[in-house]
Design a protein around this motif. Structure first.
Motif, PDB file in Angstrom:
ATOM      1  N   GLN A   9       1.253   4.021  -3.126  1.00  0.00           N
ATOM      2  CA  GLN A   9       0.832   5.384  -2.806  1.00  0.00           C
ATOM      3  C   GLN A   9       1.948   6.370  -3.204  1.00  0.00           C
ATOM      4  OE1 GLN A   9      -0.103   6.014   1.322  1.00  0.00           O
ATOM      5  NE2 GLN A   9      -0.689   8.142   1.006  1.00  0.00           N
TER       6      GLN A   9
ATOM      7  N   GLN B  81       0.839  -1.201   0.000  1.00  0.00           N
ATOM      8  CA  GLN B  81       0.000   0.000   0.000  1.00  0.00           C
ATOM      9  C   GLN B  81       0.880   1.258   0.000  1.00  0.00           C
ATOM     10  OE1 GLN B  81      -2.494   0.374   3.475  1.00  0.00           O
ATOM     11  NE2 GLN B  81      -3.821   1.886   2.515  1.00  0.00           N
TER      12      GLN B  81
ATOM     13  N   THR C 159       2.111   9.110  -6.614  1.00  0.00           N
ATOM     14  CA  THR C 159       2.093  10.542  -6.320  1.00  0.00           C
ATOM     15  C   THR C 159       3.460  11.212  -6.457  1.00  0.00           C
ATOM     16  OG1 THR C 159       2.393  10.093  -3.957  1.00  0.00           O
ATOM     17  CG2 THR C 159       0.121  10.354  -4.750  1.00  0.00           C
TER      18      THR C 159
END
Length: 142
Positions: A35, A31, A39
């Motif tokens: 993430q 995760q 980004t």
């Protein structure tokens, strides 16, 4: 008889090195990794070490700087990883975690035509945290 004792001893030592939180560690790393990837790809550098290896579509890269340079150079503006499954296993050799991820990759807003991908992370302990020792990535096309 003696070889059975040796095998039992080796298995016992290996099992003592299994991290009982391997599933949680693998899922949390996955995760966190995606993430950051989705980004700020440059931010992935802290998840690799100088000895880390990446195989990306058959091309090999070694070391955090080389790996992140490759990832940052990928030809898309936006990307979103959608994890479908993350299978985790403990690595008794070093107390690490092996993670096999399958999912969808939405590139430059192409939600109608996501790409299928598979990725393997071999996570190695580093003090109280983990880093990605080995990373293998493939698009599932064909």
């Amino acid at each position: 008889h003696q070889s059975a004792e040796i095998v039992a001893q080796v298995v016992g030592e290996a099992m003592a090195n299994v991290n009982p939180q391997f599933q949680q560690i693998g899922e949390q790393f996955t995760q966190h990794y995606y993430q950051i990837f989705d980004t700020n790809r440059q931010g992935l550098i802290s998840l690799y070490s100088d000895s880390s290896l990446l195989t990306f579509e058959g091309e090999q890269f070694m070391g955090a700087a080389s790996i992140v340079q490759k990832i940052a150079s990928l030809p898309f503006q936006t990307v979103q990883h959608q994890v479908v499954k993350a299978d985790c296993q403990p690595n008794p050799a070093n107390g690490g975690v092996l993670v096999f991820v399958t999912g969808n990759l939405v590139v430059d807003g192409g939600a109608a035509t996501p790409l299928k991908f598979a990725q393997v992370f071999n996570l190695a302990p580093n003090g109280g945290s983990f880093f990605c020792q080995n990373d293998m990535f493939r698009l599932n096309i064909g």
